[in-house]
Design an enzyme around this catalytic site. Structure first.
Site, mmCIF file in Angstrom:
data_model
loop_
_atom_site.group_PDB
_atom_site.id
_atom_site.type_symbol
_atom_site.label_atom_id
_atom_site.label_comp_id
_atom_site.label_asym_id
_atom_site.label_seq_id
_atom_site.Cartn_x
_atom_site.Cartn_y
_atom_site.Cartn_z
ATOM 1 C CB ALA A 17 7.891 -8.699 -2.157
ATOM 2 C CE LYS A 207 0.334 1.784 12.631
ATOM 3 N NZ LYS A 207 1.330 0.895 13.275
#
Lengths: 428, 428
Positions: A17, A207
């Site tokens: 969004a 990561k």
């Protein structure tokens, strides 16, 4: 004027969004900066009817992300669903095979399939970028891959799981134990559906595996990351560390040693007055050390709608500007398979254990260390609590192998009341 | 295999020699990463015979940098001579006109002629990059221009002159005054030939003007940077600031306000426990704030052979990889002329002045502040020293215009024994 650059977005949580909002609200600025109009053409998510704070009616809807990823009118497929396999993998593969560029925030996908996906991207003339997968809004992939490309990287470190850093810093601030702060983080919605991804160090380990691939020109090898979560860090450890001028962080460290690539994601002691030591709450930090540049420290928000969407848009803007980079900083075929070296570099360690109340117990521990070739920097024994006496030891520099040897020797002495906690003291 | 990328380097001080060393020693790695062989073909400097710790005999020598810049066998002209005009400007212009890409570390050149040179580069299909001109080895230009391109930037700050930060932190650490530490920095070779470039804030102001152009999409406007050096910062100021929980830094701040672009490079008070406040010695820091990403902090070495050569090589590697960016993050023709707004944003200020020994002196100062609409947060007066009584005032938030009004009123009271020191307290 160039053709518009058309985005297809799969996954419409807060980050998805957020990307839609940026593209819509900053259209003019993005076009000025990149020379191309950027627009969303199609979206996909599990639930079509959810209110996401932004209208999606103007975009085509696809129930199947693979269909979205291969639409003729999609130039960049933006994958924000997450998950190392399933629809995320299938749709990214489909997009790359169709020659679409891909931008993703999916660390698990790349940690497990990064090499194959990078090869697939190159074979199809597509780019695959993932700035948002590592350390949220901090442009650390770009810094490492491009800005510092003239360096031999000597070490990469990172505090890259905000939830763990939140729990650890709150433990210190409130004096509460791990379990209480775990519950607090859970109530605040900071934990993944599977909390072990956070507190077990897996998310941060993903990561680190991506950073070390770029840093050392090696194929992503998440399985070789030595993983240890924060579950066994106690409030006593935090207090003892503080007394000695340290703080405990879930710290990722990757470095190339003479014996191979060392990758570890584990709670470590770092100097309290260092940049890493001073990192509070959910903020992330990546430290890159190069033979030319010395130490570069990057700090910023590691998660959240705005920071993560910012990172996604950084990748989108690169593509809009025609800046087409390889996935891991060099052609996938040139990335070498690394040899995993666990904690090959010597470091001092912090040890905490409970001793049973027997004469000569402490001597047996000291003897075990000595037999493993480890010398003791400091040692403290405290009063017995429930028939167990807490003992804290800081060693001089030693290897993890020697330490494991010592721990094995201790376990046979019959004087240790529980499995010792052993944390590396990382020189930063 | 692609053709090799051929470098011509003008200026063979430590940075130039550092670039030669990297290109030579890391040839294989650079080629693997970029897909192109990178080689030096020609060099130029004032003194051909100087020992630079690296053999240059294999490269063509040009006495005239303009000739070097336009050689047929040069693809990238690397300008490391410095100076805003003269040979640096002439040779960069010549290179761009010949369609050569240019990489430079020359902040003065770009601060004064950045817009014209960016236009010239684009008109000739060349790129002009300058990572090494700002904050040494920190890849801050890349972070701002590319990584954070999806953000409206709200503020950029930086401590970007290592010499000034060295002097200020050493003043605090040793208790010595400005003059003693200036002499120390001079002996250590930290000062430019014209020390006012450092301590007058000019060098750092050049850097800020470049950052703010990218951040706000405006034409470089160095003349609009409100410049104030560190010469008037006294050991008393540093102590008083410390007492209140602040440290004094030569801080650059750029932000777009409703009234225009504010750019200032001046000594400021920042919280001692902030990342900026904790910056020691010659290290640089750049803080970028965006509406999406929040605050990103970048720290690293601001000068020196390795760090600066690292930044030069980052730009060279971009070009080798075909990553061709505009100079200031968007086409030069779209950069707007900014309206300069001096300190339009209200802030608290720290004031120090000497009062003559007259009844009612302090009241006159307080009255002047009140008449200018400034309210006082704290005020301290100390014992007279040489017939002058030091007075320290921290105001509530006010504009620079109101403060200047108050200072003008004070100057007519006849009770001020010297020009007051006024330092902004920057919220970071």
């Amino acid at each position: 004027m160039s053709d518009p650059l058309r985005l297809g977005i799969a996954g419409l949580g807060t980050v998805g969004a957020g990307v839609v909002k940026i593209v819509r609200q900053k259209a003019a600025m993005l076009e000025t900066r990149s020379g191309r109009r950027i627009e969303v053409v199609a979206v996909s998510a599990r639930n079509r009817d959810k209110d996401r704070g932004v209208s999606l009616t103007q975009y085509a809807w696809e129930d199947d992300p693979v269909t979205l990823a291969t639409r003729d009118d999609v130039d960049i497929y933006i994958e924000l669903m997450g998950g190392s396999d399933g629809p995320a993998k299938a749709s990214v593969e489909a997009a790359l095979k169709a020659g679409k560029d891909v931008v993703t925030a999916n660390k698990a996908l790349l940690a497990h399939h990064g090499q194959a996906l990078a090869e697939l991207a190159e074979a199809n003339g597509a780019v695959l970028r993932f700035e948002a997968a590592v350390a949220g809004g901090i442009p650390c992939i770009k810094a490492l891959t491009e800005g510092l490309a003239g360096n031999d990287i000597t070490r990469v470190m990172g505090v890259m799981n905000g939830t763990c850093n939140y729990i650890l810093t709150r433990m210190e601030a409130t004096g509460q134990g791990y379990n209480a702060l775990f519950d607090e983080a859970d109530k605040l919605g900071f934990l993944e559906a599977d909390p072990n991804l956070d507190v077990g160090g897996i998310d941060a380990g993903h990561k680190l595996a991506l950073l070390s691939s770029i840093a050392f020109g090696t194929q992503v090898d998440f399985d070789a990351v030595e993983l240890e979560g924060i579950q066994r860090v106690s409030i006593d450890d935090i207090r003892q560390a503080a007394d000695m001028g340290y703080r405990i962080k879930l710290l990722g460290v990757a470095r190339m040693t003479g014996r191979g690539l060392e990758q570890s994601m584990a709670p470590c002691l770092v100097p309290a007055n260092s940049a890493l030591g001073q990192l509070e709450g959910g903020t992330n930090m990546v430290v890159i050390e190069g033979d030319q540049v010395g130490q570069v420290v990057l700090r910023g928000a590691g998660a959240g709608e705005g920071p993560t969407a910012s990172a996604v848009m950084g990748d989108v803007m690169d593509i809009a500007r025609g800046l087409r980079m390889t996935t891991f900083g060099q052609p996938a075929a040139t990335l070498e398979k690394s040899v995993a070296a666990q904690a090959a570099v010597a470091a001092p360690y912090y040890l905490r254990m409970g001793l049973v109340d027997k004469p000569g117990a402490l001597a047996k521990v000291a003897t075990a260390l000595g037999e493993a070739g480890i010398s003791i920097n400091r040692m403290r024994q405290y009063d017995h609590v429930n028939e167990s006496a807490p003992v804290l030891i800081v060693t001089h520099k030693t290897t993890r192998a020697a330490l494991d040897d010592a721990l094995a020797r201790m376990s046979t002495t019959g004087v240790i009341s529980d499995t010792p906690v052993a944390l590396r003291i990382e020189q930063v």
